[in-house]
Each structure stands twice: as C-alpha cells, then as structure tokens.
Design a protein around this motif. Structure first.
Motif, short mmCIF file in Angstrom:
data_model
loop_
_atom_site.label_atom_id
_atom_site.label_comp_id
_atom_site.label_asym_id
_atom_site.label_seq_id
_atom_site.Cartn_x
_atom_site.Cartn_y
_atom_site.Cartn_z
N ALA A 61 1.07 -1.50 0.46
CA ALA A 61 0.31 0.19 0.13
C ALA A 61 0.81 1.32 -0.26
N LEU A 62 2.61 1.49 0.99
CA LEU A 62 2.99 2.18 0.76
C LEU A 62 3.63 2.47 -0.78
N LYS A 63 3.84 1.82 -1.37
CA LYS A 63 4.42 1.58 -2.95
C LYS A 63 3.69 2.14 -3.71
N VAL A 64 2.37 1.81 -3.64
CA VAL A 64 1.29 2.29 -4.63
C VAL A 64 1.27 4.02 -3.90
N PHE A 65 1.83 4.25 -3.11
CA PHE A 65 0.59 5.67 -2.32
C PHE A 65 2.41 6.98 -3.17
N LEU A 66 3.44 5.82 -2.63
CA LEU A 66 4.21 7.07 -3.75
C LEU A 66 4.27 6.89 -5.21
N VAL A 67 3.63 5.80 -5.75
CA VAL A 67 2.99 6.16 -6.95
C VAL A 67 2.28 6.76 -7.77
N PHE A 68 1.39 7.05 -6.63
CA PHE A 68 0.58 8.13 -6.70
C PHE A 68 0.58 9.39 -6.29
N VAL A 69 1.52 10.04 -5.90
CA VAL A 69 2.72 11.05 -4.76
C VAL A 69 3.34 11.55 -6.49
N LEU A 70 4.38 10.29 -6.43
CA LEU A 70 4.86 10.46 -8.09
C LEU A 70 3.90 11.43 -9.13
N VAL A 71 3.34 10.68 -9.67
CA VAL A 71 2.78 10.99 -10.96
C VAL A 71 1.88 12.03 -9.59
N GLY A 72 0.93 11.94 -8.93
CA GLY A 72 0.31 14.16 -8.94
C GLY A 72 1.35 14.78 -8.62
N VAL A 73 3.03 14.62 -8.43
CA VAL A 73 3.70 15.62 -9.16
C VAL A 73 4.11 16.08 -10.03
N ILE A 74 4.48 14.66 -10.69
CA ILE A 74 4.45 15.69 -12.31
C ILE A 74 3.29 16.02 -12.88
N LEU A 75 2.29 15.54 -12.79
CA LEU A 75 0.79 16.34 -13.07
C LEU A 75 0.62 17.26 -12.60
N TRP A 76 0.66 18.03 -11.33
CA TRP A 76 0.88 18.83 -10.95
C TRP A 76 1.77 19.96 -11.73
N ILE A 77 3.15 19.47 -12.25
CA ILE A 77 4.42 20.41 -12.66
C ILE A 77 3.65 20.52 -13.98
N VAL A 78 3.31 19.67 -14.62
CA VAL A 78 2.71 19.66 -16.19
C VAL A 78 1.66 20.30 -16.12
N MET A 79 0.89 20.13 -15.11
CA MET A 79 -0.45 21.54 -15.71
C MET A 79 0.48 22.63 -15.41
N PHE A 80 1.19 22.66 -14.29
CA PHE A 80 1.47 24.28 -14.02
C PHE A 80 2.09 24.92 -14.74
N ILE A 81 3.47 24.14 -15.34
CA ILE A 81 3.64 24.95 -16.93
C ILE A 81 3.28 25.09 -17.85
N LEU A 82 1.90 24.46 -18.48
CA LEU A 82 1.31 24.70 -19.40
C LEU A 82 -0.03 25.52 -19.24
N ALA A 83 -0.04 25.90 -17.52
CA ALA A 83 -1.48 26.83 -17.28
C ALA A 83 0.08 28.41 -17.80
N LYS A 84 0.98 28.23 -17.49
CA LYS A 84 1.97 29.37 -17.49
C LYS A 84 2.23 29.63 -19.12
N VAL A 85 1.96 28.65 -19.62
CA VAL A 85 2.30 29.22 -20.88
C VAL A 85 1.51 29.56 -21.84
N PHE A 86 -0.02 29.04 -20.80
CA PHE A 86 -1.43 29.04 -21.98
C PHE A 86 -1.82 30.21 -21.26
N SER A 87 -1.62 31.25 -20.84
CA SER A 87 -2.34 31.82 -19.69
C SER A 87 -1.83 33.39 -20.50
#
Length: 120
Positions: free
Chosen positions: A93-119
């Motif tokens: 369950a901890l490994k799944v949590f780490l995958v959850f956090v890693l994917v979340g951080v990557i998606l957050w960064i990508v969406m942040f960059i896209l928001a800045k580029v297209f704002s």
C-alpha cells in the motif's frame, strides 16, 4: 455554483466512461468493465476537484494542498481497491502511495507549466 461546476466537470466523463463500462460488462468483458469503472471514478473525482483552482482568494499552495487531500481520500483508496496493484501488505500500500504521489507531482508540474505558457 462551485458544486454544480464540480458535478459537471466530474460527472460528464463519469457518465460516458460508466456507460462504456456497462457496455463492456454486457459484452462479458468483466475485467475491462471493472477497470473502466474504476477509471471513471478516478476521472470523476479528479475532474470535480479541479474547481479548487477557481477559488481566486486561495493561494496556489492552499489550492494544491486541498486538491491533494481530496485526491488522497478519494483516488488513493480507489487505486487500492481497483485490483491494478497487488496489495498483500502495508508495504504494498505504501508503494502504491508513492506511485500516487509521484504521478500527482508530475501532473501538477505539467499542468502548472501549461497554465503559465497558455495564460496570456
């Protein structure tokens, strides 16, 4: 208005994907139907939670923390119950949590960059 927007953002894809899951179930593709249904639940909560970023008087930090907490209490349990991961111990369950956090951080960064580029 925030609740209605949340229901629309999450509900429309949930209904579409839920319909696909039902069709797969009727075709006796039970594993695909189950996976599609779990994915539709995740899409519902992710889509609905995006309204957090429309609360202008909240800082980006507060929006991000609240969004993470919503994902933690909704998406993470869905991942554990989905059957997509082998969960035989707390360590799993901890490994799944780490995958959850890693994917979340990557998606957050990508969406942040896209928001800045297209704002513009």
């Amino acid at each position: 208005m925030l609740v209605i927007n949340a229901l629309l953002r999450g509900g429309i894809p949930f209904i579409i994907m839920g319909g696909i899951a039902l069709l797969l179930n009727y075709q006796e593709k039970y594993s695909d139907a189950k996976s599609t249904f779990f994915a539709s639940l995740i899409v519902f909560f992710v889509g609905a939670a995006t309204v957090i970023y429309n609360i202008d008087h909240w800082s980006l930090t507060k929006q991000s923390v609240v969004h993470f907490l919503i994902m933690l209490i909704t998406v993470y349990p869905i991942l554990l119950l989905s059957g997509w991961f082998t969960i035989a111990s707390v360590f799993d369950a901890l490994k799944v949590f780490l995958v959850f956090v890693l994917v979340g951080v990557i998606l957050w960064i990508v969406m942040f960059i896209l928001a800045k580029v297209f704002s513009w």
